[in-house]
Write a protein that holds these residues in place. Structure first.
Motif, PDB file in Angstrom:
ATOM      1  N   LEU A 167      44.210  23.757  53.651  1.00 41.53           N
ATOM      2  CA  LEU A 167      45.314  24.552  55.228  1.00 41.53           C
ATOM      3  C   LEU A 167      45.015  23.503  56.375  1.00 41.53           C
ATOM      4  O   LEU A 167      45.360  23.241  57.078  1.00 41.53           O
ATOM      5  CB  LEU A 167      44.455  25.526  54.964  1.00 41.53           C
ATOM      6  CG  LEU A 167      45.765  27.143  54.260  1.00 41.53           C
ATOM      7  CD1 LEU A 167      44.961  28.368  54.319  1.00 41.53           C
ATOM      8  CD2 LEU A 167      46.712  26.604  54.586  1.00 41.53           C
ATOM      9  N   GLU A 168      43.591  23.552  56.115  1.00 40.35           N
ATOM     10  CA  GLU A 168      42.815  22.612  57.232  1.00 40.35           C
ATOM     11  C   GLU A 168      43.457  20.889  57.218  1.00 40.35           C
ATOM     12  O   GLU A 168      43.297  20.580  58.717  1.00 40.35           O
ATOM     13  CB  GLU A 168      41.080  22.753  57.130  1.00 40.35           C
ATOM     14  CG  GLU A 168      41.030  23.830  57.760  1.00 40.35           C
ATOM     15  CD  GLU A 168      41.285  24.424  58.431  1.00 40.35           C
ATOM     16  OE1 GLU A 168      40.683  23.760  59.566  1.00 40.35           O
ATOM     17  OE2 GLU A 168      41.180  25.421  58.529  1.00 40.35           O
ATOM     18  N   GLU A 169      43.677  20.524  56.190  1.00 41.93           N
ATOM     19  CA  GLU A 169      43.734  19.318  56.425  1.00 41.93           C
ATOM     20  C   GLU A 169      45.708  19.086  57.196  1.00 41.93           C
ATOM     21  O   GLU A 169      46.091  17.611  57.628  1.00 41.93           O
ATOM     22  CB  GLU A 169      44.601  18.521  54.711  1.00 41.93           C
ATOM     23  CG  GLU A 169      43.529  18.427  54.253  1.00 41.93           C
ATOM     24  CD  GLU A 169      43.057  17.682  52.853  1.00 41.93           C
ATOM     25  OE1 GLU A 169      41.759  17.465  52.358  1.00 41.93           O
ATOM     26  OE2 GLU A 169      43.980  17.568  52.865  1.00 41.93           O
ATOM     27  N   LYS A 170      46.497  20.160  57.256  1.00 38.78           N
ATOM     28  CA  LYS A 170      47.294  20.152  57.133  1.00 38.78           C
ATOM     29  C   LYS A 170      47.078  20.191  59.171  1.00 38.78           C
ATOM     30  O   LYS A 170      48.168  20.149  60.030  1.00 38.78           O
ATOM     31  CB  LYS A 170      48.328  22.057  57.104  1.00 38.78           C
ATOM     32  CG  LYS A 170      48.903  21.957  55.327  1.00 38.78           C
ATOM     33  CD  LYS A 170      50.027  21.207  55.551  1.00 38.78           C
ATOM     34  CE  LYS A 170      50.143  20.556  53.815  1.00 38.78           C
ATOM     35  NZ  LYS A 170      50.626  20.099  53.367  1.00 38.78           N
ATOM     36  N   ARG A 171      46.620  21.111  59.283  1.00 38.86           N
ATOM     37  CA  ARG A 171      46.040  20.861  60.672  1.00 38.86           C
ATOM     38  C   ARG A 171      46.059  19.755  61.355  1.00 38.86           C
ATOM     39  O   ARG A 171      46.365  19.730  62.053  1.00 38.86           O
ATOM     40  CB  ARG A 171      44.449  21.864  61.193  1.00 38.86           C
ATOM     41  CG  ARG A 171      44.428  22.854  62.683  1.00 38.86           C
ATOM     42  CD  ARG A 171      43.564  22.979  62.568  1.00 38.86           C
ATOM     43  NE  ARG A 171      43.465  24.153  62.014  1.00 38.86           N
ATOM     44  CZ  ARG A 171      43.240  24.940  62.376  1.00 38.86           C
ATOM     45  NH1 ARG A 171      44.037  25.632  63.203  1.00 38.86           N
ATOM     46  NH2 ARG A 171      42.595  26.256  61.548  1.00 38.86           N
ATOM     47  N   ASP A 172      45.214  19.372  60.650  1.00 35.65           N
ATOM     48  CA  ASP A 172      44.827  17.656  60.874  1.00 35.65           C
ATOM     49  C   ASP A 172      45.772  17.144  61.463  1.00 35.65           C
ATOM     50  O   ASP A 172      46.453  16.452  62.305  1.00 35.65           O
ATOM     51  CB  ASP A 172      43.823  16.671  59.940  1.00 35.65           C
ATOM     52  CG  ASP A 172      42.737  17.442  60.054  1.00 35.65           C
ATOM     53  OD1 ASP A 172      42.043  18.384  60.782  1.00 35.65           O
ATOM     54  OD2 ASP A 172      41.639  17.384  59.027  1.00 35.65           O
ATOM     55  N   THR A 173      47.127  17.471  60.387  1.00 34.18           N
ATOM     56  CA  THR A 173      48.235  16.507  60.225  1.00 34.18           C
ATOM     57  C   THR A 173      49.358  16.606  61.058  1.00 34.18           C
ATOM     58  O   THR A 173      49.686  16.341  62.121  1.00 34.18           O
ATOM     59  CB  THR A 173      49.223  16.690  59.172  1.00 34.18           C
ATOM     60  OG1 THR A 173      48.134  16.594  57.864  1.00 34.18           O
ATOM     61  CG2 THR A 173      50.282  15.692  58.763  1.00 34.18           C
ATOM     62  N   ALA A 174      49.174  18.520  61.598  1.00 31.39           N
ATOM     63  CA  ALA A 174      49.762  18.715  62.857  1.00 31.39           C
ATOM     64  C   ALA A 174      49.965  18.659  64.267  1.00 31.39           C
ATOM     65  O   ALA A 174      50.357  17.967  64.967  1.00 31.39           O
ATOM     66  CB  ALA A 174      49.437  20.370  62.263  1.00 31.39           C
ATOM     67  N   GLY A 175      47.844  18.020  64.504  1.00 30.46           N
ATOM     68  CA  GLY A 175      47.503  17.860  65.611  1.00 30.46           C
ATOM     69  C   GLY A 175      47.810  16.092  66.034  1.00 30.46           C
ATOM     70  O   GLY A 175      47.923  16.304  66.721  1.00 30.46           O
TER      71      GLY A 175
END
Ligand code: ZN
Length: 486
Positions: free
Chosen positions: A477-485
């Motif tokens: 989930l945190e990796e998704k945040r990095d991708t989204a950001g």
């Protein structure tokens, strides 16, 4: 009333002994409810003239075990006495009992009270006698069943040390448990094999003299004992407060009206005109026999509770619950012997195992569950082979089939999924399938992590290693945040 009066209570407990034959003849001891009336009788227990009683050695041993467990001195020289009175359930016109020289004297029993303190109750005497027959009253007349006539009976009498219904209940509960531990009585109060009769009086605080006492009968449960005792204390206080006198009598307990009622005036001891039983020789118990009996005593409930608390670090509640029934306690001890960890085992037994047994109406002795098998289950959870949810299902299966947990897990493919690559794939799939919750998570609603973990557990039928799923889901989930950001 407690500010003005001091309650003075002593308990008499009658316990039938679980011997095969009766106290003074060879008749079988039968279940008083199930056996057909008057089928276990002979000329001796029917009181025919000229018949001679013979002492049941096993009954003496049972009596000795109880007396020793209650810390009594054992009488070497025992005399049986005749207690003379007439009643239709007593065909001889007297009961063979012990009077001046009972088998056990000067004992004690410690009881635990609800405030956490312990109180020592003195045991005045433990003596052997025979039970009477059983009367059943009907409209057209009364019926008598002599199956119970001559069944070995133990009478256990306390000093007047008890001060409340709660103490009476704690004492009687401990006595029942001890008798069951010793294997000498089933404790079945409904069937009348254990009968409890308190003597109750009150006296003004500071007074040394005893007040007039009443004897309470018809108590068929510990609750009736506690409530009946407390009712009687209040009743006597009201009588004295009103300027009246308490009458010495036998009173009954009315279980639905929750009150005591007068039954009959009480006979004094001399009314029975006790004298030494001429048909029986004195019974000598030599010290070696006492030693043998002492050596066969099991570890008693108090000792087990103390050991569970001190050696195993269990709470008083856990220790008491595990020691309550001897079969459970010995099962627990066997599991510890097989390498189980006490605290965790206690949890398994008191929560999961007891729940499963209760649902099935069974006891630990009824199921093919080996103590070592539960220890194995415990270690499979500790090693991460299965998770707790699966372990509970496996335990239910073990109870039914008696199979060991490893076999059940292999046969059912129930092993915990701890394969990281496999779990990552499932976590990713759940994230892809749920864009809404993902957006909310990324928008700051991080408590949704638990929801994602729950979805993965559902997808794996509860078999995923929850700690690992938690870790992977957070990371992905945190990796998704990095991708989204980015
Ligand atoms: Zn008989």
């Amino acid at each position: 009333m407690l500010d003005r009066y001091e309650p003075v209570i002593g308990l008499e407990i009658h316990a039938e002994l679980l011997t095969h034959s009766k106290m003074f003849c060879g008749c079988r001891v039968v279940d008083s409810v199930e056996a057909a009336p008057n089928t276990a009788v002979c000329p001796v227990c029917l009181g025919m003239p000229g018949m001679l009683p013979v002492i049941n050695r096993r009954a003496v041993e049972f009596a000795m075990r109880v007396a020793l467990a209650l810390n009594c001195e054992i009488q070497n020289h025992n005399i049986f006495a005749r207690k003379n009175y007439f009643y239709p359930d007593l065909p001889k016109g007297y009961q063979i009992s012990q009077y001046e020289l009972p088998i056990g004297r000067h004992g004690w029993l410690d009881i635990a009270l609800s405030d956490g303190t312990t109180k020592r109750i003195g045991i005045r005497r433990v003596h052997m006698e025979e039970d009477t027959g059983k009367l059943t009253h009907r409209d057209e007349g009364s019926l008598v069943d002599y199956n119970r006539s001559g069944v070995p009976l133990l009478e256990i009498v306390t000093e007047p040390d008890i001060r409340s219904g709660e103490e009476a209940r704690a004492y009687a509960t401990r006595i029942r448990q001890t008798l069951r531990y010793l294997g000498v009585n089933s404790g079945d109060m409904e069937k009348g094999v254990l009968r409890i009769e308190p003597n109750i009086s009150i006296r003004p605080r500071g007074s040394e003299a005893f007040g007039t006492r009443i004897e309470l009968k018809n108590l068929n449960s510990f609750r009736a004992l506690a409530d009946g005792t407390d009712f009687e204390l209040d009743r006597q206080a009201a009588v004295l407060d009103g300027g009246g006198k308490v009458i010495q009598e036998t009173r009954g307990w009315h279980d639905t009206r929750r009150e005591t009622f007068s039954q009959r005036a009480k006979e004094e001891a001399e009314d029975y005109r006790y004298f030494a039983e001429p048909d029986l020789p004195p019974l000598f118990i030599d010290p070696a026999w006492i030693q043998t009996m002492r050596a066969t005593l099991p570890e008693l409930p108090q000792a087990k509770e103390a050991r569970y608390r001190i050696d195993f670090g269990l709470s008083p509640v856990e220790a008491t619950a595990l020691a309550d029934d001897r079969a459970v306690a010995e099962w627990f001890d066997a599991a510890i012997g097989a390498g189980g960890k006490p605290k965790s085992l206690a949890n398994w037994i008191l929560n999961d195992l007891f729940r499963l047994l209760n649902e099935r109406g069974l006891t630990i002795s009824d199921v093919p569950l080996a103590p070592a098998a539960l220890v194995e289950l415990q270690s499979l959870v500790d090693r991460g082979t299965i998770n707790l949810t699966t372990a509970r299902e496996v335990l239910a299966e073990m109870l039914e089939s008696g199979r060991d947990p490893t076999t059940i897990i292999e046969a059912g493919g129930l092993g915990q999924i701890s394969d990281e690559a496999a779990l990552i794939a499932i976590v990713d799939q759940v994230i892809t399938d749920n864009p809404g919750p993902l957006t909310n998570y990324l928008g700051g609603k991080e408590s949704l992590l638990g929801w994602f973990v729950g979805q993965v557990m559902r997808a794996t039928r509860g078999q995923a290693n929850p700690a690992l799923v938690n870790e992977i889901a957070r990371r992905r989930l945190e990796e998704k945040r990095d991708t989204a950001g980015s």
